[in-house]
Design a protein around this motif. Structure first.
Motif, PDB file in Angstrom:
ATOM      1  N   ARG A 107       0.823  -1.217   0.000  1.00  0.00           N
ATOM      2  CA  ARG A 107       0.000   0.000   0.000  1.00  0.00           C
ATOM      3  C   ARG A 107       0.861   1.272   0.000  1.00  0.00           C
ATOM      4  O   ARG A 107       0.328   2.368   0.121  1.00  0.00           O
ATOM      5  N   ARG A 108       2.177   1.103  -0.091  1.00  0.00           N
ATOM      6  CA  ARG A 108       3.102   2.240  -0.049  1.00  0.00           C
ATOM      7  C   ARG A 108       2.945   3.060   1.234  1.00  0.00           C
ATOM      8  O   ARG A 108       3.030   4.293   1.228  1.00  0.00           O
ATOM      9  N   ILE A 109       2.701   2.378   2.338  1.00  0.00           N
ATOM     10  CA  ILE A 109       2.588   3.032   3.644  1.00  0.00           C
ATOM     11  C   ILE A 109       3.936   2.891   4.352  1.00  0.00           C
ATOM     12  O   ILE A 109       4.362   1.773   4.648  1.00  0.00           O
ATOM     13  N   PRO A 110       4.638   3.985   4.613  1.00  0.00           N
ATOM     14  CA  PRO A 110       5.962   3.877   5.240  1.00  0.00           C
ATOM     15  C   PRO A 110       5.862   3.428   6.693  1.00  0.00           C
ATOM     16  O   PRO A 110       4.874   3.684   7.380  1.00  0.00           O
ATOM     17  N   PHE A 111       6.909   2.759   7.156  1.00  0.00           N
ATOM     18  CA  PHE A 111       6.943   2.333   8.554  1.00  0.00           C
ATOM     19  C   PHE A 111       8.380   2.324   9.057  1.00  0.00           C
ATOM     20  O   PHE A 111       9.338   2.203   8.291  1.00  0.00           O
ATOM     21  N   VAL A 112       8.511   2.492  10.379  1.00  0.00           N
ATOM     22  CA  VAL A 112       9.806   2.457  11.049  1.00  0.00           C
ATOM     23  C   VAL A 112       9.673   1.557  12.270  1.00  0.00           C
ATOM     24  O   VAL A 112       8.565   1.241  12.718  1.00  0.00           O
ATOM     25  N   GLY A 113      10.818   1.148  12.805  1.00  0.00           N
ATOM     26  CA  GLY A 113      10.818   0.295  13.982  1.00  0.00           C
ATOM     27  C   GLY A 113      11.621   0.900  15.119  1.00  0.00           C
ATOM     28  O   GLY A 113      12.543   1.688  14.898  1.00  0.00           O
ATOM     29  N   VAL A 114      11.243   0.541  16.328  1.00  0.00           N
ATOM     30  CA  VAL A 114      12.002   0.921  17.520  1.00  0.00           C
ATOM     31  C   VAL A 114      12.324  -0.354  18.291  1.00  0.00           C
ATOM     32  O   VAL A 114      11.435  -1.147  18.604  1.00  0.00           O
ATOM     33  N   ASN A 115      13.601  -0.563  18.553  1.00  0.00           N
ATOM     34  CA  ASN A 115      14.096  -1.700  19.339  1.00  0.00           C
ATOM     35  C   ASN A 115      13.808  -3.057  18.694  1.00  0.00           C
ATOM     36  O   ASN A 115      13.355  -3.983  19.352  1.00  0.00           O
ATOM     37  N   GLY A 116      14.075  -3.161  17.416  1.00  0.00           N
ATOM     38  CA  GLY A 116      13.950  -4.457  16.760  1.00  0.00           C
ATOM     39  C   GLY A 116      13.897  -4.332  15.254  1.00  0.00           C
ATOM     40  O   GLY A 116      13.095  -3.556  14.728  1.00  0.00           O
ATOM     41  N   GLN A 117      14.770  -5.097  14.549  1.00  0.00           N
ATOM     42  CA  GLN A 117      14.763  -5.085  13.100  1.00  0.00           C
ATOM     43  C   GLN A 117      13.625  -5.944  12.563  1.00  0.00           C
ATOM     44  O   GLN A 117      13.131  -6.845  13.237  1.00  0.00           O
ATOM     45  N   PHE A 118      13.249  -5.674  11.322  1.00  0.00           N
ATOM     46  CA  PHE A 118      12.120  -6.364  10.716  1.00  0.00           C
ATOM     47  C   PHE A 118      12.546  -7.676  10.081  1.00  0.00           C
ATOM     48  O   PHE A 118      13.639  -7.796   9.530  1.00  0.00           O
ATOM     49  N   GLU A 119      11.659  -8.647  10.162  1.00  0.00           N
ATOM     50  CA  GLU A 119      11.910  -9.946   9.556  1.00  0.00           C
ATOM     51  C   GLU A 119      12.041  -9.789   8.049  1.00  0.00           C
ATOM     52  O   GLU A 119      11.243  -9.122   7.404  1.00  0.00           O
ATOM     53  N   GLY A 120      13.082 -10.385   7.503  1.00  0.00           N
ATOM     54  CA  GLY A 120      13.230 -10.377   6.051  1.00  0.00           C
ATOM     55  C   GLY A 120      14.172  -9.314   5.530  1.00  0.00           C
ATOM     56  O   GLY A 120      14.274  -9.129   4.317  1.00  0.00           O
ATOM     57  N   GLY A 121      14.866  -8.595   6.416  1.00  0.00           N
ATOM     58  CA  GLY A 121      15.863  -7.644   5.910  1.00  0.00           C
ATOM     59  C   GLY A 121      15.658  -6.226   6.392  1.00  0.00           C
ATOM     60  O   GLY A 121      14.679  -5.883   7.035  1.00  0.00           O
ATOM     61  N   GLY A 122      16.612  -5.372   6.022  1.00  0.00           N
ATOM     62  CA  GLY A 122      16.602  -3.991   6.497  1.00  0.00           C
ATOM     63  C   GLY A 122      16.036  -3.028   5.492  1.00  0.00           C
ATOM     64  O   GLY A 122      16.736  -2.141   5.013  1.00  0.00           O
ATOM     65  N   GLU A 123      14.773  -3.184   5.135  1.00  0.00           N
ATOM     66  CA  GLU A 123      14.157  -2.306   4.149  1.00  0.00           C
ATOM     67  C   GLU A 123      13.506  -1.088   4.779  1.00  0.00           C
ATOM     68  O   GLU A 123      12.876  -0.297   4.082  1.00  0.00           O
ATOM     69  N   ALA A 124      13.615  -0.965   6.083  1.00  0.00           N
ATOM     70  CA  ALA A 124      13.000   0.168   6.770  1.00  0.00           C
ATOM     71  C   ALA A 124      13.955   0.649   7.854  1.00  0.00           C
ATOM     72  O   ALA A 124      14.763  -0.129   8.378  1.00  0.00           O
ATOM     73  N   PRO A 125      13.879   1.927   8.220  1.00  0.00           N
ATOM     74  CA  PRO A 125      14.741   2.425   9.300  1.00  0.00           C
ATOM     75  C   PRO A 125      14.318   1.875  10.660  1.00  0.00           C
ATOM     76  O   PRO A 125      13.119   1.743  10.939  1.00  0.00           O
ATOM     77  N   VAL A 126      15.301   1.552  11.480  1.00  0.00           N
ATOM     78  CA  VAL A 126      15.057   1.029  12.822  1.00  0.00           C
ATOM     79  C   VAL A 126      15.960   1.781  13.797  1.00  0.00           C
ATOM     80  O   VAL A 126      17.143   2.000  13.518  1.00  0.00           O
ATOM     81  N   PHE A 127      15.394   2.151  14.943  1.00  0.00           N
ATOM     82  CA  PHE A 127      16.127   2.906  15.963  1.00  0.00           C
ATOM     83  C   PHE A 127      16.088   2.110  17.262  1.00  0.00           C
ATOM     84  O   PHE A 127      15.010   1.880  17.811  1.00  0.00           O
ATOM     85  N   SER A 128      17.249   1.690  17.726  1.00  0.00           N
ATOM     86  CA  SER A 128      17.304   0.761  18.861  1.00  0.00           C
ATOM     87  C   SER A 128      18.334   1.196  19.891  1.00  0.00           C
ATOM     88  O   SER A 128      19.348   1.815  19.563  1.00  0.00           O
ATOM     89  N   THR A 129      18.068   0.825  21.142  1.00  0.00           N
ATOM     90  CA  THR A 129      19.064   0.959  22.189  1.00  0.00           C
ATOM     91  C   THR A 129      20.102  -0.143  22.012  1.00  0.00           C
ATOM     92  O   THR A 129      19.763  -1.275  21.659  1.00  0.00           O
ATOM     93  N   ASP A 130      21.358   0.178  22.245  1.00  0.00           N
ATOM     94  CA  ASP A 130      22.442  -0.793  22.115  1.00  0.00           C
ATOM     95  C   ASP A 130      22.386  -1.748  23.307  1.00  0.00           C
ATOM     96  O   ASP A 130      22.894  -1.461  24.389  1.00  0.00           O
ATOM     97  N   ASP A 131      21.765  -2.915  23.093  1.00  0.00           N
ATOM     98  CA  ASP A 131      21.574  -3.877  24.180  1.00  0.00           C
ATOM     99  C   ASP A 131      22.886  -4.511  24.635  1.00  0.00           C
ATOM    100  O   ASP A 131      23.023  -4.880  25.810  1.00  0.00           O
ATOM    101  N   LEU A 132      23.842  -4.664  23.724  1.00  0.00           N
ATOM    102  CA  LEU A 132      25.136  -5.219  24.110  1.00  0.00           C
ATOM    103  C   LEU A 132      25.844  -4.279  25.083  1.00  0.00           C
ATOM    104  O   LEU A 132      26.402  -4.709  26.101  1.00  0.00           O
TER     105      LEU A 132
END
Length: 332
Positions: free
Chosen positions: A135-160
Motif C-alpha cells: 500500500r506504499r505506507i511507510p513504517f519504522v521500527g524501535v528496538n527491533g529489526q524487521f523480519e526479512g531484511g533492512g528495508e526500513a529504518p530502525v532505531f534501537s538501544t544498544d543492548d550489548l
C-alpha cells in the motif's frame, strides 16, 4: 507551479478519482495502476497532504512507563506537522496486529511505528510488513529489526552495551556471581542482552557464563521466578532485562529472606523515572527514550515527504543510573 491531482491523473493516464484512491491508500486500484500513479507523483514532485492523517504506534507494552513515554514523545513531535498519533496495543506478532494494520490501511493511515512489537520477534510473520509495502505506507521500527531484511529504518538501544554497563558496575562493586533475568528466547532485545551479558562476564574471566542466565517473561512474576532460581545458584547480584523484572527480582529475593542490596544487588533496564521512588530506588540502565522517539518521528516525517532515509538499524547508547539497589557483596 503547484502540482495537483489533475496533473498527476494526466501524467498517469487515469481518472482523478483513481489518483485520490491511491493518495488515500484505498482499495479498488490494481497494483499496476497504483505504481503508475506513484511514479507520476514522483516525476511531477507531488507531495501528499498529511493534515489530519493518522500515524499508528503498534506496541504491546503500553502499560510500561517507558513505552508510554516513547508514545507520548512521538505524538508531541508529529502533532505540529498535522499528524495524529493513535496507539494500537496488541500482542507482539499476534493476529490482532495484522487486524489493526489492515483496518488502518483501509482508512488511509499515513505511517506506522512498530514500538517493540512484531519487529522484536524472531520468525515473526512478515505479512503485516508486506501489506504496508504493497500500500506504499511507510513504517519504522524501535528496538527491533524487521523480519526479512533492512528495508526500513530502525532505531534501537544498544543492548550489548547495556549489558556491559550493568556487569561492569557490579563487577567494580566486587560481585563475581552475577546472574541475569532475561526475557524469552526469540525476543531480539532479550537475546542481545543475554549475548552482551555472557560476553561481558567472559571477558572478565567468568567461565561458563551461560549458566547464570535464566529466561522468563518480561513481567514482575517472571523476574521473581528468575531471581529464586538465580539465588539458589548462589548469585549475589542480578541483572534484569526490564525494570518490571527487576522489581520482581527484588520481591523474589525478599521472599527468600534476602535483603536488597545487603544480600543481593539488582540492576534493572528501561529507566523510567518512577524507579527513583520504589524501595529501594532502582539502579537501572536507562534507554534514551527522548532520542529514540525523536528519531522515529523524524524518520516518519522524512518518509512522508519522500526524502531518502537510511535503512537498517541505528543504535543509541544507554546510560547507567546508579541508585540504592546495588552495593558491594556482603562478606560471608
Amino acid at each position: 507551479m503547484k502540482v495537483g491531482i489533475t496533473e498527476v491523473a494526466g501524467r498517469a493516464g487515469v481518472s482523478e478519482a483513481t489518483v485520490s484512491r491511491v493518495i488515500n491508500r484505498r482499495q479498488g486500484v490494481s497494483r499496476k495502476t497504483r505504481e503508475a500513479v506513484e511514479q507520476a507523483m514522483a516525476d511531477l514532485g507531488y507531495e501528499r497532504q498529511t493534515q489530519g492523517q493518522l500515524v499508528a504506534v503498534v506496541t504491546e507494552l503500553v502499560s510500561n512507563p517507558f513505552f508510554a513515554d516513547v508514545c507520548e514523545r512521538i505524538e508531541s513531535t508529529l502533532a505540529p506537522h498535522g499528524l495524529k498519533t493513535v496507539v494500537c496495543p496488541c500482542f507482539a506478532g499476534g493476529v490482532q496486529e495484522l487486524d489493526y494494520l489492515t483496518s488502518l490501511a483501509e482508512r488511509g493511515v499515513a505511517a506506522v511505528v512498530f514500538l517493540s512489537a512484531s519487529n522484536t520477534i524472531e520468525g515473526a510473520d512478515p505479512q503485516a510488513y508486506e501489506l504496508l509495502r504493497s500500500r506504499r505506507i511507510p513504517f519504522v521500527g524501535v528496538n527491533g529489526q524487521f523480519e526479512g531484511g533492512g528495508e526500513a529504518p530502525v532505531f534501537s538501544t544498544d543492548d550489548l552495551l547495556a549489558a556491559e554497563l550493568a556487569v561492569d558496575h557490579l563487577f567494580r562493586l566486587g560481585h563475581r556471581r552475577i546472574g541475569m533475568a532475561s526475557g524469552p528466547v526469540g525476543n531480539r532485545p532479550a537475546d542481545r542482552r543475554v549475548w552482551g551479558f555472557v560476553d561481558a562476564l567472559g571477558r572478565r574471566g567468568i567461565e561458563d557464563a551461560g549458566q547464570w542466565v535464566v529466561r522468563q517473561s518480561y513481567t514482575v512474576e517472571g523476574g521473581q521466578s528468575a531471581a529464586v532460581a538465580l539465588l539458589a545458584r548462589g548469585a549475589t547480584a542480578i541483572v534484569a532485562a526490564s525494570d518490571y523484572m527487576a522489581l520482581g527480582a527484588i520481591r523474589g529475593a525478599r521472599r527468600q529472606g534476602c535483603e536488597v542490596p545487603g544480600d543481593v544487588s539488582v540492576v534493572g533496564y528501561d529507566g523510567s523515572m518512577i524507579m527513583d521512588f520504589v524501595d529501594p530506588p532502582l539502579t537501572t540502565v536507562r534507554q534514551p527514550a527522548d532520542r529514540l522517539a525523536a528519531e522515529a518521528a523524524r524518520g516518519v516525517l522524512a518518509l512522508l515527504a519522500h526524502r531518502d532515509v537510511p535503512v537498517g538499524e541505528l543504535l543509541f547508547d544507554p546510560e547507567l543510573v546508579i541508585r540504592a539497589s546495588t552495593a558491594p557483596p556482603r562478606a560471608r
